[in-house]
Design a protein around this motif. Structure first.
Motif, short mmCIF file in Angstrom:
data_model
loop_
_atom_site.label_atom_id
_atom_site.label_comp_id
_atom_site.label_asym_id
_atom_site.label_seq_id
_atom_site.Cartn_x
_atom_site.Cartn_y
_atom_site.Cartn_z
N PRO A 16 0.75 -1.12 -0.17
CA PRO A 16 0.12 -0.04 -0.03
C PRO A 16 0.83 1.33 -0.10
O PRO A 16 0.53 2.29 -0.42
CB PRO A 16 -0.67 0.04 1.16
N ILE A 17 2.12 1.32 0.63
CA ILE A 17 2.85 2.43 0.60
C ILE A 17 3.33 2.72 -0.86
O ILE A 17 3.20 3.84 -1.13
CB ILE A 17 4.20 2.01 1.46
N GLN A 18 3.67 1.83 -1.76
CA GLN A 18 4.22 1.93 -2.93
C GLN A 18 2.88 2.41 -3.92
O GLN A 18 2.87 3.38 -4.56
CB GLN A 18 4.83 0.95 -3.56
N ALA A 19 1.57 1.85 -3.56
CA ALA A 19 0.45 2.01 -4.35
C ALA A 19 0.27 3.55 -4.38
O ALA A 19 -0.33 4.24 -5.29
CB ALA A 19 -0.72 1.12 -3.95
N GLN A 20 0.28 4.02 -3.14
CA GLN A 20 -0.19 5.36 -2.62
C GLN A 20 0.63 6.53 -3.40
O GLN A 20 0.36 7.73 -3.52
CB GLN A 20 -0.31 5.54 -1.32
N LYS A 21 1.85 6.01 -3.87
CA LYS A 21 2.61 6.96 -4.63
C LYS A 21 2.56 7.14 -5.98
O LYS A 21 3.39 7.93 -6.78
CB LYS A 21 4.31 6.30 -4.45
N ILE A 22 1.58 6.38 -6.70
CA ILE A 22 1.49 6.27 -8.11
C ILE A 22 0.63 7.48 -8.27
O ILE A 22 -0.61 7.53 -8.20
CB ILE A 22 0.83 4.95 -8.54
N LYS A 23 1.10 8.41 -9.12
CA LYS A 23 0.35 9.68 -9.73
C LYS A 23 -0.17 9.56 -10.88
O LYS A 23 -1.32 9.74 -11.19
CB LYS A 23 1.33 10.78 -9.57
N ARG A 82 -2.31 3.99 -14.92
CA ARG A 82 -2.55 3.58 -13.33
C ARG A 82 -2.57 4.90 -12.60
O ARG A 82 -1.58 5.77 -12.77
CB ARG A 82 -1.73 2.62 -12.83
N TRP A 83 -3.48 5.09 -11.91
CA TRP A 83 -3.23 6.26 -10.84
C TRP A 83 -3.93 6.16 -9.44
O TRP A 83 -4.79 5.25 -9.44
CB TRP A 83 -3.66 7.55 -11.54
N TYR A 84 -3.51 6.59 -8.35
CA TYR A 84 -3.86 6.66 -7.08
C TYR A 84 -4.72 7.79 -6.77
O TYR A 84 -4.13 8.67 -6.79
CB TYR A 84 -2.86 6.37 -6.15
N GLU A 85 -6.16 7.62 -6.36
CA GLU A 85 -7.11 8.57 -5.64
C GLU A 85 -6.86 8.72 -4.49
O GLU A 85 -7.25 7.87 -3.52
CB GLU A 85 -8.41 8.50 -6.43
N HIS A 86 -6.22 9.50 -3.71
CA HIS A 86 -6.07 9.98 -2.30
C HIS A 86 -7.43 9.88 -1.37
O HIS A 86 -7.69 9.34 -0.58
CB HIS A 86 -5.17 10.88 -1.83
#
Length: 199
Positions: A99-106, A123-127
């Motif tokens: 999850p730490i790496q996944a949250q860094k994906i812009k 791919r992108w992460y929505e905070h």
């Protein structure tokens, strides 16, 4: 979620009685062709497993088959179902994204060629929603868009996952960062948790 059976092939060699489960009819058909009816395959929803309580010695959830649902209660229900069908003392193997790496994906883009098609993935992460999203676009040789869809995975912290497991009577035994049993760190590619149902 067994998909077309790539992991079942290995498991079947080690464990005589193995069951594969998936929601996709197409993937189950591929698995059936792969094994020529020599393995049990079940179509089901992970929130409603069609097995009796205390049935299995082990349940494996490989390559991010957890977090499909945006609603937290539905993801928790999946863990609850796993605990229900496990025998006391049975093992749950959970393979999840770090999850730490996944949250860094812009914004991360890849493209690959498959026969006459090009598959573009973004791919992108929505905070706010805590969703890791993936948009897939398939183009033919003429660069014509053939199909497009978006899928997502709910990203939970390791603390949240540990709490989910504990509330479902699952005791964590080991936590790894990959399939070589390396220690889990912030930089690990995966989060692999082995837990045991309390007896």
């Amino acid at each position: 979620c067994c998909g077309y059976g790539r992991h079942l092939r290995f498991l079947k060699q080690k464990i005589p009685f193995t069951i594969g489960a998936d929601l996709s009819v197409d993937l189950l058909k591929q698995a059936k062709d792969l094994f020529s009816n020599k393995i049990y395959l079940v179509r089901c929803d992970v929130r409603f497993l069609p097995f009796q309580s205390n049935t299995f010695d082990a349940v494996l959830n490989l390559f991010t088959s957890f977090g499909y649902f945006e609603n937290d209660n539905e993801n928790i229900q999946q863990i609850q179902q796993v605990s229900t069908v496990l025998k006391p003392g049975g093992y749950f193997f959970l393979d999840y994204l770090n999850p730490i790496q996944a949250q860094k994906i812009k914004m991360f883009h890849t493209a690959k060629k498959v026969q006459d098609y090009t598959i573009d993935e973004t791919r992108w992460y929505e905070h706010v929603s805590k969703l890791l999203k993936k948009k897939v676009e398939v183009y033919n040789d003429n660069k014509q868009l053939m199909t497009s869809y978006t899928e997502s995975i709910k990203i939970y912290s390791i603390e949240e996952i540990k709490e989910m497991l504990a509330k479902q009577n699952l005791l964590i035994l080991e936590t790894y960062g990959d399939y070589q049993k390396e220690k889990f760190t912030d930089e690990s590619l995966r989060l692999i948790i082995i837990s045991k149902k309390n007896e």
